[in-house]
Every structure is written in C-alpha cells, then in structure tokens.
Design an enzyme around this catalytic site. Sequence first.
Site, PDB file in Angstrom:
ATOM      1  N   HIS A  98      21.957   8.089   2.317  1.00  0.00           N
ATOM      2  CA  HIS A  98      21.911   8.813   0.948  1.00  0.00           C
ATOM      3  C   HIS A  98      22.111  10.233   1.274  1.00  0.00           C
ATOM      4  O   HIS A  98      21.685  10.809   1.943  1.00  0.00           O
ATOM      5  CB  HIS A  98      20.265   8.730   0.489  1.00  0.00           C
ATOM      6  N   GLU A 115      13.427   8.964   2.083  1.00  0.00           N
ATOM      7  CA  GLU A 115      12.317   7.736   1.923  1.00  0.00           C
ATOM      8  C   GLU A 115      11.526   7.660   3.057  1.00  0.00           C
ATOM      9  O   GLU A 115      11.820   8.073   4.073  1.00  0.00           O
ATOM     10  CB  GLU A 115      13.407   6.839   1.522  1.00  0.00           C
ATOM     11  N   HIS A 173      20.871   4.229   8.027  1.00  0.00           N
ATOM     12  CA  HIS A 173      19.879   3.426   7.964  1.00  0.00           C
ATOM     13  C   HIS A 173      20.233   1.976   7.434  1.00  0.00           C
ATOM     14  O   HIS A 173      21.022   1.799   6.441  1.00  0.00           O
ATOM     15  CB  HIS A 173      18.520   3.930   7.367  1.00  0.00           C
ATOM     16  N   ARG A 193      27.309   3.066   0.998  1.00  0.00           N
ATOM     17  CA  ARG A 193      27.446   1.835   1.922  1.00  0.00           C
ATOM     18  C   ARG A 193      28.349   2.235   2.846  1.00  0.00           C
ATOM     19  O   ARG A 193      29.532   2.593   2.422  1.00  0.00           O
ATOM     20  CB  ARG A 193      27.749   0.644   1.073  1.00  0.00           C
TER      21      ARG A 193
HETATM   22 ZN    ZN Z   1      17.750   3.915   1.769  1.00  0.00          ZN
END
Ligand code: ZN
Length: 314
Positions: A98, A115, A173, A193
């Site tokens: 991200h 996150e 990740h 992605r």
């Molecule tokens: Zn994520």
Amino acid sequence: MEMVKLTPSVADNIWGGTRLIEEYGIKTDKNPAAEAWVLSCHPAGPSTVQNGKYEGKTLQEIYLEDQSICGKKGERFEFFPLLIKFIDAKQNLSIQVHPDDEYAMRVEGEYGKTEAWYILDCDPDAELILGFNREVSVEEFKEAAKSDAMMDICNKIKVKKGDLFFIESGTMHAICKGILLAEVQQNSNTTYRIYDYGRLGNDGKPRELHVDKAADVTKRCPPAISDASERKTEIFENATRAELTKCDLFTMYKLDVDGKYQAVADDESFVSLLCLDGEGKVTCGGTTLSFVKGESIFIPASSGEYTVEGKLEI
Ligand code: ZN
C-alpha cells in the site's frame, strides 16, 4: 451520539474461508466470508448501526453530520481515519503493498495505508510475508514479480496466536493461508498487487497486477519487526491491558476482562471495542449493549466513562 453496535460489511474475496460465519457470528449471504469490515466508513463496505436513534444508518452518514465523534485527534483528517476488519485467510492473499498518504492522495484520491495485524488464530505451520529477505534493486523487484522468483526474495515469518505485526505503508506483505486476524488500518482500499502465485480470479482470468505503481512505493529491503517482550502491560483489579502497538494514527490494546472494568472515552479519540472471545456487556451513558465474540462497539469521543462487564477478550 450514543455508543453503538455496528453490523459489518462482508467481502467474499476468493482466498477467504467461512470461520467468520461459523465461529465469529458474522451474518452474511456471502461465501466465502473473507473479510468483515467491523468498523468502516469506507464506501466499498460501510458499517451500519444496530441500535438506538441511528439504527440503520451507516457510520459514515453519522460522521458526515458530526465529525466530533472522532475527537480532537480526528480533527486533522479530511475523512474518517481508520478501518477495522476481521480477515480469514483460507488461502494465501496476493503479495501486495500500500502507498503512503502523499502518494495515495496524489494518485488515488484517498489515504495510503499503514496497518497492524493481531493474530487471532493460525495453523501450526502458518506464515506470512513481510518485506524482503535482502535488499533488492527496482529492476530485480520488477523481474521477480513476473514469476515465482518472488518467493525466493520475500521475507517469510512464522506466526503464532497473539502475535502483532505493524506494517508501515510501503512494506510489501501477504497474509498467507491458515491465518485469522484482526486488522486496524487507515481508511483506504488502495492495494497494489505485486504477485498472485499465478492464480485465476472468479472470472477465470489472472487478477490484475500493479507492479509499476508498486515499484514506486515499495521499500525494497528487510522489514522492521516489533518485539512482543516490549509490550507495556497494565494490571487492573478485573482486567489486564497490553499495548500491542502505537503510532500517530492509532493505539491498539489487547484487553482481558474478568469481572467489571471501567475506562473513559475522552475528548481526544473515539474508542472501538472488538470482542475476540467470551461474552458480557458494555455500558456507557444510558446505553447498555450485550457483547459477544465477533461484535464491534463504537464509543464516540467525549462519551465519558464506560464499563465492560463479563468474561471477555477485547
Ligand atoms: Zn495490506
């Protein structure tokens, strides 16, 4: 605004399982139930109020009327700042990244995403991917993303129940199969992605990759990992509260209650309670709500004292 219980939006991503329905009481027609967005103001999956005078409204509708529900710390944000989810990964999620706020606001018109994951349960051999096992060049990164060569340069970590991972934006990740977790993240749905193991989506075609944008934002190096032994733990009469992680966006605690526990939702921030196990009730102002595994309660900033009673993991 009074304290409310929220009904989540559910996402049926191809890699999901059914444990959120079977074990966490999430009600949905979707199958699989990959993600339950238990505190969400995001248009892709808003949470809805279950009780009181706002029953049936989305939290986002309430936020647009009254942004003070986020408190003083929320004032610097243009949108509702956070998004909280349960994730049940029956299969591997794609390897992804991200962007940070600066890149995401400029390119995608929404926040970036930092996150944190709290592992609720996992298979004995479960692992996840976080960063790289060595520094790689941008050319090597792009080349590796074309094949399973990516698996040789990504950093795999064994996980166990109770682990906490803080994933700063820009960190590559993947949540891998056999992991069920709770996630606190910025209110963003922007994911680039990088590698999808050559899988096909529901339409029989490979899912779209975003390697060029990923290359713009990915830190191509080993990650920083936090150490659980450094967790600050407070012991109360009927409760224990461990600080799992803290950053300038959120503080995440694991709260174990056995009896009656009192705390305060002050004018700085809202409080989000997520029941991970057990049952009990939460009282704030004139409102009392039952609280069981899988449920999400939102306490607006400046609500004052609230009480949690029962035997609960939160
Ligand atoms: Zn994520």
